[in-house]
Design an enzyme around this catalytic site. Structure first.
Site, short mmCIF file in Angstrom:
data_model
loop_
_atom_site.label_atom_id
_atom_site.label_comp_id
_atom_site.label_asym_id
_atom_site.label_seq_id
_atom_site.Cartn_x
_atom_site.Cartn_y
_atom_site.Cartn_z
N TYR A 299 0.86 -1.19 0.00
CA TYR A 299 0.00 0.00 0.00
C TYR A 299 0.89 1.24 0.00
CZ TYR A 299 -3.80 3.09 1.72
OH TYR A 299 -4.74 4.10 1.90
N LYS B 290 -1.35 -1.31 -4.17
CA LYS B 290 -2.36 -0.26 -4.13
C LYS B 290 -1.64 1.07 -4.25
CE LYS B 290 -6.08 1.83 -1.50
NZ LYS B 290 -6.46 2.33 -0.17
#
EC number: 4.1.3.3
Length: 297
Positions: free
Chosen positions: A137, A165
């Site tokens: 992330y 992400k």
């Protein structure tokens, strides 16, 4: 597994009651609402879920409840990131135990960790996840961690990493990542550039506003698959009109208020220090909820 991770994943909100405690019944309704609106999966316990104002026990409880409601129905990704490697490992073990499909972790923040320390952090979490794929992330605007392209390329090639992400407005970097890693599952993280992110190479997205209008984002995916860029642009514009309002209200509290008016959440509050929505925005949020309910019907 990589194919199962692709798609439109709602970054799940965490409902609280008037005493600031977890509202498990509203959480269950929200999970069912997302399943009903055709979301491909849920990203649980991330920024949108207010993970960093919850205890470790509360975060585990959220994972357990979501798994009870959704396991086997849609893809479930558990965000397990904390500043502490040991706590992240504990959450990763819980995600495995509850039957999640993948884990994710934001880059460790606040302290100026070296890049090798970042890599060691991810390796330890991957080990504790016991075979679950890792979604790295990257959200530099909130984490304060500014990874270079070379560092991103290194992280996504660590054994056990299957996805990224990418919550960044840098679409050139998105395309560079896609070009370098054709088999990586790549998520667009900023809802307001979802269509552009797909065109830059993202496989799908993880976003907070999917909680209230996930079908619009699915429509963008379908339009681009059919080569109808104009339709995708129109849908993105409609999404962005909503995002304009939510930026004024505060995104998480605005989303919770809309879901309250949709009879999904009992209480529209975030956890302190987040304040409630300014009352002057309530009529607009109520009108938005009505519009979306009519559109979804």
């Amino acid at each position: 597994m990589a194919k199962a991770l692709q798609g439109v994943m709602a970054a799940l909100l965490t409902p609280f009651d008037h005493q600031q405690q977890l509202d498990s019944e509203s959480l269950r309704r929200l999970v069912r609402f997302n399943i009903g609106q055709g979301i491909d999966g849920l990203y649980v316990g991330g920024s949108t879920g207010e993970a960093f104002v919850q205890s470790l026990a509360e975060r585990e409880q959220v994972l357990e409840i979501v798994a009870e409601e959704a396991k086997g129905k849609i893809t479930l990704i558990a965000h397990v990131g904390t500043v502490s490697t040991a706590e992240s490992q504990q959450l990763a073990s819980a995600a495995k135990r509850y039957g999640f499909d993948a884990v994710s972790a934001v880059t460790p923040f606040y302290y100026p960790f070296s890049f090798e320390e970042h890599c060691d952090h991810y390796r330890a979490i991957i080990d504790s996840a016991d075979g679950l794929p890792m979604v790295v992330y990257n959200i530099p605007a909130l984490s304060g961690v500014k990874l270079t392209l070379d560092q991103i390329n290194t992280l996504v090639t660590l054994p056990g990493v299957s996805a990224l992400k990418q919550t960044s407005g840098d679409l050139f970097q998105m395309e560079q990542i896609r070009r370098a890693h054709p088999d990586l599952v790549l998520y667009n993280g900023y809802d307001e550039i979802f269509a552009s992110g797909l065109l830059a190479g993202a496989d799908g997205g993880i976003g907070s506003t999917y909680n209230i209008m996930g079908w619009r984002y699915q429509g963008i995916v379908q339009a681009l698959r059919e080569g109808d860029v104009a339709k995708a642009q129109r849908l993105q514009t409609e999404c962005n009109k909503v995002i304009d309002l939510l930026i004024k209200t505060g995104v998480f509290r605005g989303l919770k208020t809309v879901l309250h008016y949709m009879d999904v959440l009992s209480v529209p509050l975030c956890r302190k220090p987040f304040a409630p929505v300014d009352e002057k925005y309530l009529p607009a949020l109520k009108a938005l909820a009505q519009q979306l309910m009519e559109e979804k019907a």
